[in-house]
Design an enzyme around this catalytic site. Structure first.
Site: not given
Ligand code: ADP
Ligand code: AMP
Length: 213
Positions: A13, A88, A127, A171
């Site tokens: 995302k 969320r 990551r 999570r």
């Molecule tokens: P989210 O915001 O949904 O938690 P991230 O954008 O941080 O996810 O992505 C999670 C991990 O996967 C990061 O290390 C990112 O660099 C990697 N990643 C993101 N998109 C892809 C993809 N299409 N293929 C492989 N790895 C990816």
């Molecule tokens: P993220 O960076 O989106 O993966 O969020 C990291 C952590 O922040 C999550 O696991 C939650 O503990 C908290 N968090 C982020 N966004 C929300 C939300 N909309 N509602 C509740 N907790 C959140």
């Protein structure tokens, strides 16, 4: 244009939201980034959020909704935004909807980035995050130019505390229980779009452009 990104933790995302923000000139609003900035700054909000984040739990709706509504009320959000990690829960989505409704406005697209659970755990271990500017990398798929250093601001990259395998499993369970119902919520509103998040991040973005252009 107002966009919500949906998907499991680690689905990509944030990666896609940053590309959308850059391409369409709208701010990327991540509640997770806001919480992490507060933790780094040692604020009371950060201290409270950290107790939940470290366990892989959600920060309570009341607190989260308040920081999100404050953020989207800022001037740079008046022409739209891409929300990453919010809503969320159904109550969060309902408050956002009600607030937008008051302004005669609505979410235009909810983009669900689909990645099966088994891929997620592998991704999260790789990551690396920059806690200074919010940039995100993957040690194999999206590596920084110099190992351990952020391309954008030169700060050190870290494995987030909540990206350890045990917390990731928690999570994911929280995602299925509390966040996945939003797919139904936005389907009923007629704004849900689904993209395959297992392909290369540039291909995921091409699919998103196909939806938004
Ligand atoms: P989210 O915001 O949904 O938690 P991230 O954008 O941080 O996810 O992505 C999670 C991990 O996967 C990061 O290390 C990112 O660099 C990697 N990643 C993101 N998109 C892809 C993809 N299409 N293929 C492989 N790895 C990816
Ligand atoms: P993220 O960076 O989106 O993966 O969020 C990291 C952590 O922040 C999550 O696991 C939650 O503990 C908290 N968090 C982020 N966004 C929300 C939300 N909309 N509602 C509740 N907790 C959140």
């Amino acid at each position: 244009m107002k966009i919500v990104m949906l998907g499991a933790p680690g689905a990509g995302k944030g990666t896609q939201a940053k590309m959308i923000a850059e391409t369409y000139g709208i701010p990327h609003v991540s509640t997770g980034d806001i919480f992490r900035a507060n933790i780094k700054g040692g604020t009371p909000l950060g201290m409270e959020a950290k107790t939940y984040m470290d366990k892989g739990a959600l920060v309570p709706d009341e607190l989260t909704v308040r920081i999100l509504l404050d953020r989207v009320a800022q001037d740079d959000c008046k022409n739209g935004y891409v929300l990453d990690g919010f809503p969320r829960t159904i109550p969060q989505a309902e408050v956002l909807d009600a607030e937008l409704d008051k302004l005669g406005d609505k979410i235009d697209y909810a983009i669900d980035v689909e990645v099966p659970d088994e891929n997620i755990v592998k991704r999260m271990g790789g990551r690396r995050a920059c806690l200074s500017c919010g940039a995100t990398y993957h040690i194999v798929h999206i590596p920084p130019k110099q190992e351990g250093i952020c391309d954008k601001c030169g700060s050190e990259l870290v494995l987030r505390d909540d990206d350890k395998e045990e917390t990731v499993m928690k999570r994911l369970a929280v995602y299925h229980e509390q966040t996945q119902p939003l797919i139904d919520f936005y389907t009923k509103k007629g704004v849900l779009k689904t993209v395959d998040g297992t392909v290369d991040s540039t291909d995921v973005f091409a699919a998103i452009r196909g939806i938004l252009d």
